[in-house]
Design a protein around this motif. Structure first.
Motif, PDB file in Angstrom:
ATOM      1  N   VAL A 248      45.721  21.349  -6.090  1.00 54.91           N
ATOM      2  CA  VAL A 248      43.946  21.555  -6.278  1.00 54.91           C
ATOM      3  C   VAL A 248      43.346  20.797  -4.926  1.00 54.91           C
ATOM      4  O   VAL A 248      42.773  19.237  -4.976  1.00 54.91           O
ATOM      5  N   LYS A 250      39.689  20.379  -4.189  1.00 54.93           N
ATOM      6  CA  LYS A 250      38.011  21.034  -4.396  1.00 54.93           C
ATOM      7  C   LYS A 250      37.132  20.965  -3.277  1.00 54.93           C
ATOM      8  O   LYS A 250      37.064  19.948  -2.540  1.00 54.93           O
ATOM      9  N   THR A 252      32.812  21.707  -2.250  1.00 55.62           N
ATOM     10  CA  THR A 252      31.672  22.239  -2.115  1.00 55.62           C
ATOM     11  C   THR A 252      31.118  22.810  -1.479  1.00 55.62           C
ATOM     12  O   THR A 252      31.403  22.705   0.573  1.00 55.62           O
ATOM     13  N   GLU A 258      30.528  24.341  -6.617  1.00 50.57           N
ATOM     14  CA  GLU A 258      32.063  23.936  -6.343  1.00 50.57           C
ATOM     15  C   GLU A 258      32.821  24.749  -6.262  1.00 50.57           C
ATOM     16  O   GLU A 258      32.787  26.047  -7.157  1.00 50.57           O
ATOM     17  N   GLU A 260      36.926  26.178  -6.087  1.00 48.54           N
ATOM     18  CA  GLU A 260      38.660  25.598  -5.691  1.00 48.54           C
ATOM     19  C   GLU A 260      39.519  26.486  -5.281  1.00 48.54           C
ATOM     20  O   GLU A 260      39.488  27.430  -5.462  1.00 48.54           O
ATOM     21  N   LYS A 262      44.359  26.903  -4.121  1.00 46.14           N
ATOM     22  CA  LYS A 262      45.141  25.996  -4.929  1.00 46.14           C
ATOM     23  C   LYS A 262      46.116  27.144  -3.673  1.00 46.14           C
ATOM     24  O   LYS A 262      46.093  28.190  -3.217  1.00 46.14           O
TER      25      LYS A 262
END
Length: 466
Positions: A248, A250, A252, A258, A260, A262
Motif C-alpha cells: 500500500v 500513500k 499526496t 491523499e 492510495e 495498491k
C-alpha cells in the motif's frame, strides 16, 4: 608486498576501462573488486541485464500484438516462459562479465577480489578470502553507486524492491507500482507492462524524465499512456507498507489530497547514491561532500594528490559511458598527457521503446540562460523507414544558435534514438552548424533522415518531407 603504479578500486565500466588504459600506457596496474564477478552495477544488475529483458519483452510483445499485421500467423497460444527469459538474461550477463576477465588478463592487469580500504594514501588493504595489502603510487576510486531510497521506506527485497530485485523476479507482477519516473523505473516498467502487468508510475515532479527536454517528456508520456501505463505525476509519496500479499503506497497530490495505490510489488526507483562503504577514505586524506560524493578538482584528483575518483562517486550524471570517459581521462592524466572531457556532450538515453536520447542543452536551459536560439523539429511518422517498420512515434528536435547556427542541443524520441544520438554528438564535438547536418547525405530509407530533416527545419524552416 606487491607494488603498483596504479590501483583501481572497483571494476565497473569506469574502473575496468581506467585499468585497461593505464596498462596500455605502460603502467603496472591492479584492479580490486569486492564481488566475485567484475563489471559493477552496469554489467551485473544494471545496463546489460535490463537491456536483455527489454529486448526479450519487446520480442514477446511483437509476437502477441504485431506479428499478425506483418502477415505472420502463429498457431496455438503464445506463452511466456519467464524462467527462460531470466536464464537468457543471466547468460548475457555471464558472457559480458567473463569478457572483463579476459580483458584484464590480456592487458596483464592483476585482479584482487575483496573489499579495498585505505591504510594510508599509498597502501590499500584488501579483505577477501585472504587479507593482503598492496602499495600503489596512484589510486583511482571507482566504487560506483547503489539504489537510493526514501527515509521512511523499508526495502524488504520481497514486495518492496529496488531495480536489483526487479531484474530477477520469479513472476510477472499483477500490479507493479513504481516510485520515480526516471530512466530505471520507466525501462523496468515497460518490461513488465509488456509481459502483462498493470503498471503505475508515481512521480514527485510534474513530469517524467524531468532532466531531459520537456518535449521528450511530453511525447514519452503520450506514447506510454497509449501502451496503457498509468502515470501519477506531482504526487509526493508519504508511506509504503507491505501488508503481506500487497503493498500500500500513500501519497499526496498537488492539491494536498491523499491518494492510495495498491500493488503486489512496489519498485522504488528514486535514483542512486554514491557507494563508498568500507573505503576508509579519511585514512588517505580523501574528502567527501555532504552528498556522500568524493570531492575532486577539474582533473578528477581528490584532496590526496595521488588519488583520483571517477564515475558515480563524483558529481555529474550517473552514466556508464561518463564513467568510461573519466577512466580514460584519469589514466592519461597520470601518464602526463592532457586529455579533455566535454560534459555537455555526454549523451543521455532512455531505453524504452520508442527510445529517448538527448545531448547538449535543452530548450528550457537555453531559455533560462537567455540564449537566443532556433528550433527545428521533424516527426518520425513522416519517414518512409518508420512507416515500413511501424515505428512512427517520436521526433527529432535540433536547437541551434540564432546567430551562428551552431548546434546547441539535439533531442530525439523514436526507434534507435540511442544510436542516432551519436551523429549529434559527433556534429557537436566538431561544432557543426545545423546547416552542416542539413547538407550531409543521409541514406534512404533510414531513421537518421529525421536528423537531416530537423536540421533543415532549424536552418531555414524548410524540411523536405512535411
Amino acid at each position: 608486498m606487491s607494488t603498483y603504479d596504479v590501483a583501481v578500486i572497483g571494476s565497473g565500466p569506469g574502473g575496468y576501462v581506467a585499468a585497461i588504459r593505464c596498462a596500455q600506457l605502460g603502467m603496472k596496474t591492479a584492479i580490486i573488486e569486492k564481488y566475485s564477478t567484475k563489471g559493477g552495477t552496469c554489467l551485473n544488475v544494471g545496463c546489460i541485464p535490463s537491456k536483455a529483458l527489454l529486448d526479450s519483452s519487446h520480442h514477446y510483445e511483437d509476437a502477441v500484438k504485431h506479428f499478425e499485421e506483418h502477415g505472420i500467423e502463429l498457431t496455438g497460444d503464445i506463452k511466456l516462459n519467464l524462467e527462460k527469459m531470466m536464464e537468457r538474461k543471466a547468460s548475457v550477463v555471464e558472457q559480458t562479465t567473463k569478457g572483463i576477465d579476459f580483458l584484464m588478463d590480456k592487458n596483464k592487469i592483476d585482479s584482487y577480489q575483496g573489499v579495498g580500504s585505505f591504510e594510508d594514501k599509498t597502501h590499500i588493504k584488501i579483505e577477501g578470502e585472504e587479507t593482503v595489502t598492496i602499495e600503489a603510487k596512484h589510486t583511482i576510486i571507482a566504487t560506483g553507486s547503489k539504489p537510493a531510497s526514501l527515509p521512511f521506506i523499508d526495502i524488504d527485497k520481497e514486495r518492496i524492491i529496488t531495480s536489483t530485485e526487479a531484474l530477477k523476479l520469479k513472476e510477472v507482477p499483477k500490479h507493479l507500482v513504481i516510485i520515480g519516473g526516471g530512466v530505471i523505473g520507466l525501462e523496468l516498467g515497460q518490461v513488465y507492462k509488456r509481459l502483462g502487468a498493470e503498471v503505475t508510475v508515481v512521480e514527485y515532479l510534474d513530469r517524467i524524465i524531468p532532466t531531459m527536454d520537456k518535449a521528450q517528456s511530453k511525447e514519452l508520456t503520450k506514447v506510454m499512456k497509449k501502451q496503457k501505463v498509468n502515470f501519477a505525476v506531482s504526487h509526493k509519496v508519504t508511506s509504503v507498507e507491505n501488508t503481506g500479499d500487497e503493498v500500500v503506497i500513500k501519497a499526496t497530490d498537488k492539491k494536498d489530497k491523499e491518494v492510495e495505490f495498491k500493488g503486489d510489488y512496489c519498485l522504488v526507483s528514486v535514483g542512486r547514491k554514491p557507494f563508498t562503504d568500507g573505503l576508509n577514505a579519511e585514512a588517505a586524506g580523501v574528502k567527501m561532500n555532504d552528498r556522500g560524493q568524493v570531492e575532486v578538482d577539474k582533473h578528477l584528483k581528490t584532496s590526496a594528490d595521488n588519488i583520483y575518483a571517477i564515475g558515480d562517486v563524483v558529481k555529474g550524471a550517473m552514466l556508464a559511458h561518463k564513467a568510461e570517459e573519466e577512466g580514460v581521462f584519469v589514466a592519461e592524466t597520470i601518464a602526463g598527457q592532457k586529455p579533455h572531457i566535454d560534459y555537455n556532450l555526454i549523451p543521455g538515453v532512455v531505453y524504452t521503446w520508442p527510445e529517448v536520447a538527448s545531448v547538449g542543452k535543452t530548450e528550457e536551459q537555453l531559455k533560462e540562460d537567455k540564449v537566443e536560439y532556433k528550433s527545428g523539429q521533424f516527426p518520425m511518422r513522416a519517414l518512409g523507414r518508420s512507416r515500413a517498420s511501424g515505428d512512427t512515434d517520436g521526433f527529432v528536435k535540433i536547437l541551434s544558435d540564432k546567430e551562428t547556427d551552431e548546434v546547441l542541443g539535439v533531442h530525439i524520441v523514436g526507434a534507435r534514438a540511442a544510436d542516432l544520438i551519436a551523429e549529434a554528438v559527433t556534429a557537436m564535438e566538431f561544432r557543426a552548424s545545423a546547416e552542416d547536418i542539413a547538407r550531409m547525405s543521409h541514406a534512404h530509407p533510414t531513421y537518421s533522415e529525421a536528423v537531416k530533416e530537423a536540421a533543415l527545419a532549424a536552418t531555414e524552416d524548410r524540411p523536405l518531407h512535411t
